[in-house]
Design an enzyme around this catalytic site. Structure first.
Site, PDB file in Angstrom:
ATOM      1  CG  ASN A 399      69.063 113.043  48.267  1.00 49.38           C
ATOM      2  OD1 ASN A 399      69.115 113.721  49.283  1.00 49.38           O
ATOM      3  ND2 ASN A 399      70.080 112.283  47.890  1.00 49.38           N
ATOM      4  CG  ASP A 400      68.615 117.583  46.459  1.00 47.89           C
ATOM      5  OD1 ASP A 400      69.456 117.214  47.304  1.00 47.89           O
ATOM      6  OD2 ASP A 400      68.867 117.676  45.256  1.00 47.89           O
ATOM      7  CB  VAL A 401      61.934 117.171  47.605  1.00 47.19           C
ATOM      8  CG1 VAL A 401      62.211 117.801  46.247  1.00 47.19           C
ATOM      9  CG2 VAL A 401      61.784 115.661  47.476  1.00 47.19           C
TER      10      VAL A 401
END
Length: 473
Positions: A399-401
């Site tokens: 997700n965040d990456v």
């Protein structure tokens, strides 16, 4: 043991022991060096273990051991526990096991220092530098011990993954640190005062807990590598305490390697170490229970049959795994999907972000367990230039990456964080349970762009559906 040897060899024994220590150190260094590549990591770990085994044997031979009963019992019991844990631990729990091992390493170093201080009837006869190293070993080892077990609790879920903070916490932690260092000096000045030792021991244990509690789940990879560094430094201090060169060198190597890795993790998140330790950033937003996404935006949902068609007729497919892949234990099914795509002539690569997962190298270990070839694994800097020529990117549990907000929104908490540039590919397909955010707690605009499709469901189940659909393409 040495008194059974001929007198000539006994005279040469100190030099022989130091030469063997040097050999063991060389083997240990080579082992650490080989840990830098997935292809050589297994043999590197074995070499490092061999170096330490040689060092242990020589140390036992060197010291005047009266009875080996407890030593042999400890070795057998510890080996059995370690073998059982290594065999039974699931890949999702690997970060927790690493945290525990870090904690035990720090605790062992603190116990060595405690034992050395207790061994001497009159501690005042110890040299000042010996007393300082005893104090530092107790301090660093105790911080590592409790800090590691708090990290274990956060990763395991029985301690909240959200930052646990209170007003003035950073000041309180700074005060504890100063008091601890003062007590180390006081212990060196007045070693006969047992009360000083116990106060130092207690404050160090408390400081370890208070250091890790305010750190959010998003920063666990940094915490794991930092605690690994602490355990190495504690071991090095213990080496000074017992005057063992191998322990000094090996501990320093582990400490330095951990600090280097910590720096790499911080750069991968565009964060400073101070911000990680004191910023109280990130939380424990699971894929099923985080805040709702923006329902006013259009989400394009897809099916296994559609994904199979897009991948089967693509020239290049890149897979970017995340912690969700580990949670679903879907690495073996993913390997089946990739094998089927390769049989259809599709070029498949894996793009690995440095902080994907919950510990450094988590995705590499996960994929290696599924026998993914090492030459298919590409780090962020290697894979990013290839996304523009990639037909399909499968984002599985990440997700965040892969969040483009890191490149576009200055007010975002992840702005400036290097990410996998999956948004530059012709098509992205995100495997995810829901639209809830990741550890950073922010929505991902990638989910709503026209070139993205969402494949909702458990990663293992959706990959199994995809594998079945590929049989029909």
């Amino acid at each position: 043991m040495s008194h059974f040897l001929p007198s000539g060899i006994q005279n040469m024994l100190p030099d022989i022991i130091q030469l063997v220590y040097l050999l063991a150190t060389g083997i240990f260094i080579i082992g650490i060096k080989r840990l830098g590549s997935p292809a050589t990591a297994r043999s590197g770990n074995q070499l490092a273990a061999l170096g330490m085994f040689i060092g242990i044997v020589v140390t036992l031979f060197d010291q005047q051991i009266i009875s080996f009963d407890y030593i042999i019992g400890g070795i057998l019991l510890g080996s059995a526990i370690g073998a059982f844990a290594a065999k039974k631990v699931e890949m999702t729990a690997m970060p927790e096991m690493v945290a525990i091992f870090n904690g035990f390493g720090g605790g062992a170093s603190a116990l060595v220092a405690w034992g050395e201080l207790s061994r001497v009837a009159d501690p005042t006869i110890l040299a000042g530098q010996d007393l300082v190293t005893i104090g530092l070993s107790i301090l660093i080892g105790s911080i590592t011990f409790t800090g590691s077990f708090i990290a274990f609790g956060k990763l395991q879920g029985f301690i909240s993954g959200n930052p646990v903070t209170f007003s003035g916490q950073n000041f309180f932690n700074a005060l504890l640190t100063i008091v601890s260092l003062v007590l180390v000096g006081w212990l060196a000045f007045d070693p006969a005062n047992q009360l000083i030792f116990w106060i130092l021991f207690g404050i160090a244990l408390l400081l370890g807990m208070m250091t890790v509690l305010p750190i959010g789940g998003a920063d666990m990879p940094v915490v794991i590598s930092l605690l690994n560094s602490y355990s190495g430094l504690a071991a090095s201090m213990a080496g000074f305490v017992i005057n063992n060169n191998l322990l000094i060198i090996s501990g320093a190597l582990v400490g330095a390697a951990g600090l280097i890795l910590t720096n790499i993790m911080c750069k991968a998140m565009n964060r400073t170490l101070g911000n990680v330790l004191f910023g109280a950033f990130g939380g424990d937003n699971s894929d099923s229970g985080g805040p709702a996404a923006d329902t006013d935006k259009t989400v394009r949902e897809t099916t296994a049959q559609d994904v199979a068609l897009q991948c089967a007729y693509a020239d290049k497919v890149v897979i970017t795994p995340g912690y969700g892949l580990a949670v679903a234990q879907a690495q073996h099914v993913l390997k089946e999907v990739v094998d089927k795509l390769e049989k259809k002539g599709v070029e498949v690569k894996y793009g690995i972000h440095p902080v994907a997962g919950r510990m450094p190298g988590h995705m590499n270990v996960l994929l290696a367990e599924a026998d993914v070839p090492y030459d298919q694994l590409y780090d962020m800097d290697q894979i990013n230039p290839e996304f523009k020529s990639t037909d399909v990117v499968l984002v599985i549990g990440a997700n965040d990456v892969v969040n483009p907000t890191a490149k576009t929104t200055k007010g975002s908490p992840i702005y400036g964080m290097p990410i996998l540039d999956v948004d530059e590919a012709k098509r992205t397909i995100v495997f995810k349970r829901s639209l809830s955010p990741g550890f950073a707690g922010i929505d991902n605009p990638l989910f709503y762009v026209e070139t993205n499709q969402m494949f909702f469901g458990d990663a293992k189940e959706t990959l199994q559906d995809l594998s079945q659909a590929l049989n029909e393409v």
